[in-house]
Design a protein around this motif. Structure first.
Motif: not given
Length: 454
Positions: A82-91, A342-349, A381-383
């Motif tokens: 999902v992370w890589w597909v998301g990165i491909g959106h901006a192009g 820790w993953a959740y708060w890394s995501m929020m930050t 976004m990975w988190f």
């Protein structure tokens, strides 16, 4: 002399002529690779080779090499997909949507963004293929073909099959769109080259002659492809979100996922484009083409999409509370306070707080700050994908089946493999293809006739 607007900052600085644009972009293709390119390429190729060990081990031994268990059946593989597909959106967004809206600032960055899309989708495709365990047998079942072993078809009701349609269509249209845009520039390099290089670029340019009819067809095809690609920007990650939203698992079963995933994809995609373009701008000395104005406009898109993602997080919590479903409420409380806090708060930050720094003009026009925050956004976004997937699975309705997920060396190795693949392909592209669309950059120049050269 270049004519510029008194109202708007010029899209290309330095008083460039058409001839200057051709020389500045073509010299990186025509010159021999420098030591910096070799070091960067060897580093990415080394990461690719190191990650290949994990890929070979996974294919040879099976996905039991990964850290999955009976409770967490999806983890790093689907997170990275999902992370890589998301990165491909901006192009595609930069190329297609901004083309339809006549946004001229896209011209200096669309080529590299389109290439990034192609390479990111290739990296994303690695994970479903490897997850099949025996892809030489399993890949067949992902295709909408009749089963030659009996009267069975693929399950057209499965969102996983919808992924196959959406992503393969997205990849095909993006690839054609990218290549069509390269043809006039290949012809320019062909006309400057000699020997074998002239033959190669001549073949790549498909006999482009620069006639008025050719340019008319080029512009028509570009608009048609942009019209086809624009709904794909919305549909691809919407369908990826259906992998989760159509289930009944607490934390996944929510209707906000489609717009939330699309905004997050554009958010992470623009961040990756910024990371790559800032490096390209510095290494290839393209400061006159990829200006502070381009970077500021992209940072504004990051502010908008980052704010949408933040609203989506708040909405998820509100709906979980408003639903009155205890399992749904617990899923979100567990994300924030459970073992993966820790993953959740890394995501929020990273995703909610850090983009708000771009409201300050000094920060959104700073190269160093933009580069650092673009990396922070993609970490966040990975988190986000990790939190959505793992924390929703690791504690289900039965406490006796609760389990933790710990990535194995093979999980990490396959992820490194995709990083090595992505950057190796990008470095090859940046060396042998024009990294900026010369034809479109020339269209935003207003020069006197005595400086109009090929």
């Amino acid at each position: 002399m270049q004519v510029t607007s008194s109202v708007r900052e010029p899209l290309v600085t330095g008083g460039k002529s058409y001839h200057d644009v051709t020389n500045d972009v073509s010299r990186h293709v025509e010159a021999k690779p420098n030591i910096r390119w070799f070091l960067a390429f060897l580093t990415s190729a080394g990461v690719l080779a190191l990650g290949s060990i994990a890929v070979i081990a996974t294919v040879w031994e099976g996905i039991g090499m990964w850290g999955l268990n009976k409770t967490v059946g999806w983890a790093w593989d689907i997170t990275n997909f999902v992370w890589w597909v998301g990165i491909g959106h901006a192009g595609t967004l930069i190329s297609a949507v901004l083309l339809l809206f006549r946004q001229k600032w896209r011209t200096s960055i669309n080529r590299a963004a389109e290439a990034m899309t192609i390479f990111a989708v290739i990296c994303a495709a690695m994970f479903p293929v490897l997850h099949m365990g025996r892809p030489w047998l399993g890949a067949y079942w992902a295709l909408p073909l009749p089963n030659v072993f009996g009267s069975l078809w693929v399950n057209f009701n499965s969102p996983l099959l919808w992924d196959v349609f959406a992503i393969s269509t997205y990849f095909s249209v993006s690839l054609v769109f990218w290549y069509i845009g390269l043809i006039p520039d290949f012809a320019t390099i062909r006309d400057r080259a000699t020997g074998l290089r002239r033959i190669i670029y001549g073949a790549l340019s498909f006999g482009w002659d620069g006639a008025a009819k050719s340019w008319s067809r080029y512009e028509s095809v570009s608009l048609i492809l942009a019209g086809l690609a624009t709904p794909l920007v919305l549909s691809v990650h919407t369908i990826v979100s259906f992998d989760f939203a159509t289930s009944v698992i607490p934390g996944w079963h929510t209707t906000i996922f489609p717009p939330y995933f699309v905004a997050g994809a554009i958010f992470s995609g623009f961040a990756m484009v910024l990371t790559l373009m800032i490096i390209t701008r510095k290494v290839y000395k393209l400061e006159d083409y990829i200006t502070i104005g381009h970077i500021e406009l992209m940072n504004i898109v990051i502010i908008i999409t980052g704010s949408i993602v933040g609203i989506a997080y708040i909405t998820e919590f509100f709906i979980a509370w408003y639903s009155g479903v205890e399992a749904e409420q617990y899923a979100f409380i567990n994300r924030a306070t459970g073992p993966y806090w820790w993953a959740y708060w890394s995501m929020m930050t990273c995703n909610v707080i850090s983009p708000q720094l771009f409201w300050f003009k000094k920060i959104r026009t700073s190269i160093v700050a933009t580069f650092a925050l673009s990396i922070v956004v993609n970490i966040g976004m990975w988190f986000e994908r990790f939190v959505i997937i793992v924390t929703s699975l690791h504690r289900d309705y039965l406490p006796s089946s609760w389990a933790m997920f710990y990535p194995s060396w093979a999980d990490v190795g396959v992820y490194l493999f995709t990083f090595g693949l992505f950057f190796t392909l990008f470095f090859l592209f940046a060396k042998f293809f024009p990294v900026i669309n010369m034809a479109e950059v020339k269209s935003v120049l207003k020069s006197s006739s005595d400086k109009v050269h090929k």
